[in-house]
Design an enzyme around this catalytic site. Structure first.
Site, PDB file in Angstrom:
ATOM      1  N   HIS A 251     -56.098  -3.070 -51.169  1.00 26.07           N
ATOM      2  CA  HIS A 251     -55.721  -1.803 -51.804  1.00 26.07           C
ATOM      3  C   HIS A 251     -55.549  -0.706 -50.763  1.00 26.07           C
ATOM      4  O   HIS A 251     -55.878  -0.859 -49.591  1.00 26.07           O
ATOM      5  CB  HIS A 251     -56.729  -1.395 -52.898  1.00 26.07           C
ATOM      6  CG  HIS A 251     -58.032  -0.854 -52.399  1.00 26.07           C
ATOM      7  ND1 HIS A 251     -58.943  -0.245 -53.221  1.00 26.07           N
ATOM      8  CD2 HIS A 251     -58.585  -0.814 -51.157  1.00 26.07           C
ATOM      9  CE1 HIS A 251     -59.990   0.144 -52.511  1.00 26.07           C
ATOM     10  NE2 HIS A 251     -59.807  -0.191 -51.270  1.00 26.07           N
TER      11      HIS A 251
ATOM     12  N   CYS B  56     -60.392   3.579 -46.445  1.00 22.57           N
ATOM     13  CA  CYS B  56     -59.747   3.041 -47.649  1.00 22.57           C
ATOM     14  C   CYS B  56     -58.362   3.647 -47.880  1.00 22.57           C
ATOM     15  O   CYS B  56     -57.647   3.222 -48.777  1.00 22.57           O
ATOM     16  CB  CYS B  56     -60.632   3.221 -48.881  1.00 22.57           C
ATOM     17  SG  CYS B  56     -61.833   1.875 -49.077  1.00 22.57           S
TER      18      CYS B  56
ATOM     19  N   HIS C  13     -55.890  -2.716 -46.910  1.00 23.37           N
ATOM     20  CA  HIS C  13     -57.011  -3.496 -46.364  1.00 23.37           C
ATOM     21  C   HIS C  13     -57.642  -4.224 -47.537  1.00 23.37           C
ATOM     22  O   HIS C  13     -57.422  -3.869 -48.691  1.00 23.37           O
ATOM     23  CB  HIS C  13     -58.047  -2.569 -45.696  1.00 23.37           C
ATOM     24  CG  HIS C  13     -58.650  -1.631 -46.680  1.00 23.37           C
ATOM     25  ND1 HIS C  13     -58.040  -0.474 -47.053  1.00 23.37           N
ATOM     26  CD2 HIS C  13     -59.772  -1.722 -47.432  1.00 23.37           C
ATOM     27  CE1 HIS C  13     -58.757   0.128 -47.983  1.00 23.37           C
ATOM     28  NE2 HIS C  13     -59.822  -0.610 -48.235  1.00 23.37           N
TER      29      HIS C  13
ATOM     30  N   HIS D  26     -60.833  -6.207 -49.818  1.00 22.40           N
ATOM     31  CA  HIS D  26     -62.245  -6.236 -50.201  1.00 22.40           C
ATOM     32  C   HIS D  26     -62.551  -7.566 -50.874  1.00 22.40           C
ATOM     33  O   HIS D  26     -61.680  -8.150 -51.527  1.00 22.40           O
ATOM     34  CB  HIS D  26     -62.583  -5.132 -51.211  1.00 22.40           C
ATOM     35  CG  HIS D  26     -62.602  -3.759 -50.623  1.00 22.40           C
ATOM     36  ND1 HIS D  26     -63.666  -3.284 -49.896  1.00 22.40           N
ATOM     37  CD2 HIS D  26     -61.697  -2.754 -50.651  1.00 22.40           C
ATOM     38  CE1 HIS D  26     -63.408  -2.036 -49.515  1.00 22.40           C
ATOM     39  NE2 HIS D  26     -62.210  -1.689 -49.960  1.00 22.40           N
TER      40      HIS D  26
ATOM     41  N   ASP E 143     -56.702 -11.520 -58.304  1.00 21.60           N
ATOM     42  CA  ASP E 143     -57.187 -12.257 -57.130  1.00 21.60           C
ATOM     43  C   ASP E 143     -56.064 -12.494 -56.129  1.00 21.60           C
ATOM     44  O   ASP E 143     -54.958 -12.909 -56.505  1.00 21.60           O
ATOM     45  CB  ASP E 143     -57.803 -13.591 -57.571  1.00 21.60           C
ATOM     46  CG  ASP E 143     -58.512 -14.300 -56.421  1.00 21.60           C
ATOM     47  OD1 ASP E 143     -59.062 -13.615 -55.534  1.00 21.60           O
ATOM     48  OD2 ASP E 143     -58.509 -15.546 -56.408  1.00 21.60           O
ATOM     49  N   HIS E 144     -56.340 -12.221 -54.857  1.00 20.69           N
ATOM     50  CA  HIS E 144     -55.370 -12.375 -53.772  1.00 20.69           C
ATOM     51  C   HIS E 144     -54.108 -11.545 -53.992  1.00 20.69           C
ATOM     52  O   HIS E 144     -52.999 -11.977 -53.629  1.00 20.69           O
ATOM     53  CB  HIS E 144     -55.027 -13.853 -53.539  1.00 20.69           C
ATOM     54  CG  HIS E 144     -56.123 -14.581 -52.822  1.00 20.69           C
ATOM     55  ND1 HIS E 144     -57.294 -14.932 -53.453  1.00 20.69           N
ATOM     56  CD2 HIS E 144     -56.240 -14.993 -51.539  1.00 20.69           C
ATOM     57  CE1 HIS E 144     -58.080 -15.549 -52.581  1.00 20.69           C
ATOM     58  NE2 HIS E 144     -57.469 -15.598 -51.413  1.00 20.69           N
TER      59      HIS E 144
ATOM     60  N   GLU F  58     -67.838  -3.436 -54.752  1.00 25.38           N
ATOM     61  CA  GLU F  58     -66.761  -3.364 -53.756  1.00 25.38           C
ATOM     62  C   GLU F  58     -67.289  -3.831 -52.403  1.00 25.38           C
ATOM     63  O   GLU F  58     -66.582  -4.455 -51.614  1.00 25.38           O
ATOM     64  CB  GLU F  58     -66.216  -1.945 -53.664  1.00 25.38           C
ATOM     65  CG  GLU F  58     -64.931  -1.867 -52.869  1.00 25.38           C
ATOM     66  CD  GLU F  58     -64.254  -0.522 -53.012  1.00 25.38           C
ATOM     67  OE1 GLU F  58     -63.260  -0.442 -53.740  1.00 25.38           O
ATOM     68  OE2 GLU F  58     -64.747   0.446 -52.403  1.00 25.38           O
TER      69      GLU F  58
HETATM   70 NI    NI Z   1     -61.168   0.032 -49.713  1.00 27.49          NI
END
Ligand code: NI
Length: 137
Positions: free
Chosen positions: A17, A36, A42, A44, A82-83, A127
Site C-alpha cells: 500500500h 507508509c 511497500h 505489510h 492477498d498479494h 499491520e
Molecule cells: Ni505501511
C-alpha cells in the site's frame, strides 16, 4: 443461562500500500504518514483475527462451523487482498486511504454481509506485531 461464546479464526495476508492524501505534496504526505507514504509502495504482512459471538446451537454445539468461517474469509477477503497492491489492484481502496483503520472497516463490512444477523462480529487487524486495530471499537 445464555451461553454466549466467542469463536476466533486467525488468517494472514500480504499486501502493498501507500498512504497518502491526493491533494498533498510528497513532503506533506511524508510528514503525516512517514515511510507508509513511499510513492513506490511497500508491503505489510497483515494478520487478521475474526471474532464471532453467539450461542452454540443445541444440536450441533457450534456457534459457527470454523471451516465455513475460514472459507468465507478465504473467498471474500483473502482472494481480494492477498498479494495485491491495495491502492492499485482493489476497487475498495482506489480512492480510500488504505490505513489499518480503513482496511479493518472494509473487511468488517464484507464479512458482516456473510454472517447470520444473530451472530456478533469483531475484526482485528495487525499491520505489524505491535500496531493493530479493531472494529467495532
Ligand atoms: Ni505501511
Amino acid at each position: 443461562m445464555e451461553r454466549k461464546t466467542a469463536i476466533f479464526r486467525r488468517e494472514h495476508f500480504n499486501a502493498a500500500h501507500r498512504l497518502f492524501v491526493p491533494g498533498w505534496t510528497d513532503e506533506q504526505n511524508f510528514e503525516k504518514f512517514g515511510k507508509c507514504s513511499n510513492p513506490h509502495y511497500h508491503g505489510h504482512n497483515y494478520d487478521l483475527e475474526v471474532k464471532v459471538t453467539g450461542v452454540p446451537d443445541p444440536l450441533t454445539g457450534y456457534v459457527i462451523n470454523l471451516s465455513d468461517l475460514s472459507s468465507i474469509i478465504q473467498k471474500k477477503v483473502l482472494a481480494k487482498f492477498d498479494h495485491k497492491n491495495l491502492n492499485l489492484d482493489t476497487r475498495e481502496f482506489a480512492s480510500l486511504n488504505p490505513t489499518a483503520e480503513n482496511i479493518v472497516f472494509v473487511i468488517y463490512e464484507i464479512l458482516r454481509k456473510e454472517l447470520d444477523d444473530s451472530l456478533g462480529l469483531t475484526v482485528r487487524l495487525y499491520e505489524t506485531e505491535r500496531n493493530f486495530v479493531e472494529y467495532p471499537a
